[in-house]
Write a protein that holds these residues in place. Sequence first.
Motif, short mmCIF file in Angstrom:
data_model
loop_
_atom_site.label_atom_id
_atom_site.label_comp_id
_atom_site.label_asym_id
_atom_site.label_seq_id
_atom_site.Cartn_x
_atom_site.Cartn_y
_atom_site.Cartn_z
N SER A 122 0.84 -9.16 0.93
CA SER A 122 1.98 -8.23 1.19
C SER A 122 3.36 -8.56 1.51
O SER A 122 4.19 -8.12 0.81
CB SER A 122 1.64 -7.35 2.79
OG SER A 122 0.31 -6.89 2.62
N ALA A 123 3.51 -9.74 2.07
CA ALA A 123 4.76 -10.50 2.22
C ALA A 123 5.35 -11.07 0.68
O ALA A 123 6.30 -11.02 0.40
CB ALA A 123 4.78 -11.60 3.03
N VAL B 69 4.40 -9.81 -2.13
CA VAL B 69 4.79 -8.80 -2.78
C VAL B 69 6.38 -8.47 -2.46
O VAL B 69 7.05 -8.04 -3.35
CB VAL B 69 3.84 -7.60 -2.97
CG1 VAL B 69 4.33 -6.38 -3.60
CG2 VAL B 69 2.79 -7.81 -3.48
N TYR B 70 6.42 -8.22 -1.18
CA TYR B 70 7.74 -7.62 -0.83
C TYR B 70 8.85 -8.83 -1.11
O TYR B 70 9.86 -8.29 -1.69
CB TYR B 70 7.66 -7.71 0.87
CG TYR B 70 9.01 -7.21 1.58
CD1 TYR B 70 9.17 -6.14 2.15
CD2 TYR B 70 9.93 -8.07 1.54
CE1 TYR B 70 10.07 -5.69 2.66
CE2 TYR B 70 11.17 -7.57 2.05
CZ TYR B 70 11.23 -6.32 2.74
OH TYR B 70 12.28 -5.90 3.50
N ARG B 71 8.44 -9.84 -1.00
CA ARG B 71 9.54 -10.90 -1.28
C ARG B 71 9.96 -10.93 -2.81
O ARG B 71 11.11 -10.93 -3.31
CB ARG B 71 9.13 -12.36 -0.98
CG ARG B 71 9.82 -13.32 -1.61
CD ARG B 71 9.70 -14.84 -0.84
NE ARG B 71 10.37 -14.71 0.69
CZ ARG B 71 9.97 -15.37 1.67
NH1 ARG B 71 9.32 -16.22 1.61
NH2 ARG B 71 10.78 -15.07 2.92
N LEU C 228 9.59 -8.56 -4.80
CA LEU C 228 10.48 -7.57 -5.22
C LEU C 228 11.78 -7.37 -4.73
O LEU C 228 12.85 -7.18 -5.54
CB LEU C 228 9.58 -6.27 -4.35
CG LEU C 228 10.29 -4.70 -4.89
CD1 LEU C 228 9.07 -4.75 -5.96
CD2 LEU C 228 9.79 -3.74 -3.85
#
Lengths: 132, 132
Positions: free
Chosen positions: B117-118, B120-122, B124
Amino acid sequence: MWMEIDLQSEVPIYTQLVDQLIEGIASEQLKPGDPLPSVRSLAADLGINLHTVNKAYQILKQDGFLQVHRKQGVVVQPGGMPGVDAAFRAKLARGLRTLAAEAAVRGMSEAEFAAQSAAVYRQLTTKGEETK
Amino acid sequence: MWMEIDLQSEVPIYTQLVDQLIEGIASEQLKPGDPLPSVRSLAADLGINLHTVNKAYQILKQDGFLQVHRKQGVVVQPGGMPGVDAAFRAKLARGLRTLAAEAAVRGMSEAEFAAQSAAVYRQLTTKGEETK
DNA sequence: ACGTCTGTTATACTTATAATATAACAGATA
DNA sequence: TATCTGTTATATTATAAGTATAACAGACGT
């Protein structure tokens, strides 16, 4: 049966069934080898059509989460669940990207997003436990 | 235009547009106040219908991500993005639950899921940056 | 004023999917 | 022999997605 269906939801009924069954396995409310209600009885319980239930079962069978014995009906996969393959990694990344993007735009930090992910995972996998 | 649409995808075109525009804002490729192409020109560029683009714009306008000035067309919300409200928390939890459940069943640990999750967030939010 | 662009609205049509309604079949069970 | 199981087939209805035109009112530049 412990399942609940929202007929007013925009998400298809068979998708709701698929999701809830996977969550049932994740929370160990459904264990490998456990029998599932027949397509007819579950459809009757939920007040929906036989084919809608069958479609959900077919998808889960296709993905390797269920088995059909032609004997005692449908059963939760007894011989080990499918692992993390490339197809799931892609599906996961795509789903997370959509959620992470809106979270970021709304001002949720990376740490918050990761923490929320962990919290949801934990709540899910500790659903069937009562003693701590 | 920098957008790409998959006409063969099972996810609706207007949903793809909504997702990509939100990702564009998250990655700061689209900044507050930036003008967006008109519904007609974007539809022509993508080879789709005017109303499909308009539907996406309407959704983003409704959610507060876009503004319409009746003057220079559609613009990325200049006065602060909407925050994390109850509706989004519910949407986020629901989306994460579905993904976390399948991840758990397939043997992915809570730590792995949170890390993914982290990641993918980063990825992005650091898309528009070249120098480090 | 004129033409052109903007978003917006309305109508109609086609296509695809979801869901239901019956019906029938083959294998397994008591 | 009945009755259950999943499975398959066919038909129908309802809804959503996408397209195709058309028209309207406001803003812009000439």
